[in-house]
Design a protein around this motif. Structure first.
Motif, PDB file in Angstrom:
ATOM      1  N   UNK A 140      13.123 -28.577  28.782  1.00  0.00           N
ATOM      2  CA  UNK A 140      11.761 -29.048  29.001  1.00  0.00           C
ATOM      3  C   UNK A 140      10.910 -27.950  29.608  1.00  0.00           C
ATOM      4  N   UNK A 141       9.713 -27.765  29.057  1.00  0.00           N
ATOM      5  CA  UNK A 141       8.785 -26.789  29.626  1.00  0.00           C
ATOM      6  C   UNK A 141       7.696 -27.507  30.402  1.00  0.00           C
ATOM      7  N   UNK A 142       7.269 -26.892  31.491  1.00  0.00           N
ATOM      8  CA  UNK A 142       6.055 -27.333  32.172  1.00  0.00           C
ATOM      9  C   UNK A 142       5.115 -26.127  32.191  1.00  0.00           C
ATOM     10  N   UNK A 143       3.935 -26.283  31.594  1.00  0.00           N
ATOM     11  CA  UNK A 143       2.958 -25.191  31.576  1.00  0.00           C
ATOM     12  C   UNK A 143       2.024 -25.280  32.776  1.00  0.00           C
ATOM     13  N   UNK A 144       1.368 -24.168  33.028  1.00  0.00           N
ATOM     14  CA  UNK A 144       0.326 -24.095  34.068  1.00  0.00           C
ATOM     15  C   UNK A 144       0.855 -24.341  35.473  1.00  0.00           C
ATOM     16  N   UNK A 145       2.073 -23.901  35.746  1.00  0.00           N
ATOM     17  CA  UNK A 145       2.655 -24.186  37.064  1.00  0.00           C
ATOM     18  C   UNK A 145       2.020 -23.369  38.185  1.00  0.00           C
ATOM     19  N   UNK A 146       1.354 -22.263  37.834  1.00  0.00           N
ATOM     20  CA  UNK A 146       0.701 -21.456  38.887  1.00  0.00           C
ATOM     21  C   UNK A 146      -0.789 -21.289  38.606  1.00  0.00           C
ATOM     22  N   UNK A 147      -1.337 -22.181  37.819  1.00  0.00           N
ATOM     23  CA  UNK A 147      -2.770 -22.115  37.523  1.00  0.00           C
ATOM     24  C   UNK A 147      -3.039 -22.519  36.088  1.00  0.00           C
ATOM     25  N   UNK A 148      -4.258 -23.014  35.876  1.00  0.00           N
ATOM     26  CA  UNK A 148      -4.639 -23.518  34.549  1.00  0.00           C
ATOM     27  C   UNK A 148      -5.932 -22.839  34.103  1.00  0.00           C
ATOM     28  N   UNK A 149      -6.019 -22.496  32.813  1.00  0.00           N
ATOM     29  CA  UNK A 149      -7.250 -21.843  32.349  1.00  0.00           C
ATOM     30  C   UNK A 149      -8.467 -22.766  32.406  1.00  0.00           C
ATOM     31  N   UNK A 150      -8.246 -24.069  32.486  1.00  0.00           N
ATOM     32  CA  UNK A 150      -9.362 -25.027  32.498  1.00  0.00           C
ATOM     33  C   UNK A 150      -9.588 -25.647  33.872  1.00  0.00           C
ATOM     34  N   UNK A 151      -8.480 -25.893  34.609  1.00  0.00           N
ATOM     35  CA  UNK A 151      -8.610 -26.596  35.894  1.00  0.00           C
ATOM     36  C   UNK A 151      -8.472 -25.678  37.112  1.00  0.00           C
ATOM     37  N   UNK A 152      -8.044 -24.448  36.895  1.00  0.00           N
ATOM     38  CA  UNK A 152      -7.853 -23.541  38.037  1.00  0.00           C
ATOM     39  C   UNK A 152      -6.564 -23.859  38.782  1.00  0.00           C
ATOM     40  N   UNK A 153      -6.686 -24.068  40.093  1.00  0.00           N
ATOM     41  CA  UNK A 153      -5.506 -24.308  40.939  1.00  0.00           C
ATOM     42  C   UNK A 153      -4.731 -25.550  40.509  1.00  0.00           C
ATOM     43  N   UNK A 154      -3.427 -25.454  40.552  1.00  0.00           N
ATOM     44  CA  UNK A 154      -2.568 -26.602  40.251  1.00  0.00           C
ATOM     45  C   UNK A 154      -1.673 -26.852  41.468  1.00  0.00           C
ATOM     46  N   UNK A 155      -1.603 -28.091  41.921  1.00  0.00           N
ATOM     47  CA  UNK A 155      -0.806 -28.405  43.113  1.00  0.00           C
ATOM     48  C   UNK A 155       0.688 -28.338  42.793  1.00  0.00           C
ATOM     49  N   UNK A 156       1.474 -27.662  43.646  1.00  0.00           N
ATOM     50  CA  UNK A 156       2.925 -27.632  43.435  1.00  0.00           C
ATOM     51  C   UNK A 156       3.516 -29.041  43.302  1.00  0.00           C
ATOM     52  N   UNK A 157       2.926 -30.017  43.994  1.00  0.00           N
ATOM     53  CA  UNK A 157       3.435 -31.397  43.916  1.00  0.00           C
ATOM     54  C   UNK A 157       3.321 -31.945  42.492  1.00  0.00           C
ATOM     55  N   UNK A 158       2.271 -31.550  41.788  1.00  0.00           N
ATOM     56  CA  UNK A 158       2.094 -32.011  40.403  1.00  0.00           C
ATOM     57  C   UNK A 158       3.157 -31.376  39.494  1.00  0.00           C
TER      58      UNK A 158
END
Ligand code: HMG
Ligand code: MG
Length: 299
Positions: A140-158
């Protein structure tokens, strides 16, 4: 945590590395790349992607690639399968392992796979069920674990929440994608710590793109935390079509050089790998983004 003694490399060059190339690359070149990577000692090669050819034209020959591989003993050849349609096609081609891919960002999920994060998990459940019946393992892959091109910061909890959902669903390994390569070591470490509270460390892989030149530093940070599976791409090829400006994965040659220096076993022949990087970049007319590859080829 101490560094692991051995690390398994997941070579994603034939898939992540090539999926975004604008000019068609013929199937024979892809097959030769896969063959050379196996000869260099890679034991896990992501070879193709069973996605819509309208979305990712470069992967349209997934059947020909999957069926054309001269399979080596001890090497796993996997493919991306975002839904049942993709999985059924991959199974027909004799795939032995597949991967589903979700995201820690809602906006990226919509752009990449045309559904919300929750909907993606609903789509993956039958893929995992069918794969289990067919005795095929699912990553299983999870993308955008250290940032998103559309949302910016991504919470480690997510990131931890989506990783746990994939793991609980039956993914034997969860690969954490810094899709746009904006992460830095401390952030990477904190993210891994958050995820490892939900998914065992030995079930996690690091999939770092090198857009901002931080991938090796980030890998060093997560190796220290105990991550022992690294995704990389020969010559640093690649990028995601749904993350504008994102460049390739960390180069496999650079990772092997780092691991060799740390005394961590990977089983890979660096010279053969570097020669493969030189060959493929010449074959497709791309710069070699592996510093180690360029240095070795100049000797
Ligand atoms: P959709 O439009 O929501 O799905 O696409 P649909 O079921 O409504 O189908 C629409 C059309 O696609 C239909 O064709 C289907 O037959 C076809 P039409 O009737 O219009 O001619 N279709 C398929 N064709 C072939 N294989 C399939 C398949 N499924 C449907 N499996 C879908 C959903 C996921 C298919 C689409 O959004 C898609 O293909 N997206 C491409 C996503 C992708 O490949 N992204 C790059 C890989 S992910 C990545 O790089 C990140 C990663 O490296 C980690 C990181 O770095 O973070 C893994
Ligand atoms: Mg990627």
């Amino acid at each position: 945590m101490a560094f692991p003694q051995t690390v398994r490399l997941v070579e994603v060059g034939p898939r992540d590395g090539l999926q975004n190339e604008p000019e068609p690359i013929n199937t024979a070149t892809k097959l030769e790349l896969i063959e050379r990577l196996g000869a260099a000692g890679l034991t896990y090669i992501e070879a193709a992607s069973f996605v819509s050819p309208k979305w990712v034209p470069q992967m349209a020959d997934h059947r020909e690639v999957m069926q054309g591989i001269r399979r080596r003993k001890g090497v796993t050849y996997s493919a991306l399968t975002p839904n049942l349609k993709g999985l059924e096609a991959a199974l027909e081609c004799g795939v032995e392992e597949v991967a589903v891919f979700g995201a820690a960002s809602e906006a990226f999920s919509q752009k990449n796979i045309n559904c919300s994060v929750a909907e993606s998990l609903e789509r993956f459940a039958p893929v995992l069920e069918r794969a289990r019946e067919a005795n095929v393992r699912v990553r299983g892959y999870v993308s955008c674990v250290l940032g998103c091109p559309y949302e910016g910061e991504i919470a480690p909890a997510k990131v931890a929440e989506v990783s746990k959902a994939l793991y609980d669903m039956g993914c034997y390994e969860v690969s954490l994608g810094d899709t746009i390569g904006t992460g830095t070591p401390l952030k990477a470490k904190r993210m891994i710590e958050a995820v490892a509270r939900e998914v065992p460390m030995d079930r996690l892989a690091a999939h770092f793109h090198d857009t901002y030149g931080q991938a090796l530093a980030n890998l060093y940070a997560v190796l220290e935390e105990g991550v022992a599976v690294i995704d990389s791409s020969v010559a640093g090829l690649g990028g995601c079509p749904y993350a504008k400006g994102a460049s390739g994965n960390v180069a496999s040659e650079d990772v092997v050089y780092l691991l060799d220096g740390l005394g961590i076993q990977s089983g890979i022949d660096l010279d053969a790998l570097a020669a493969t990087g030189t060959w493929i970049t010449q074959a497709i007319g791309r710069p070699n983004r592996s510093k180690v590859g360029v240095a070795l080829s100049a000797q």
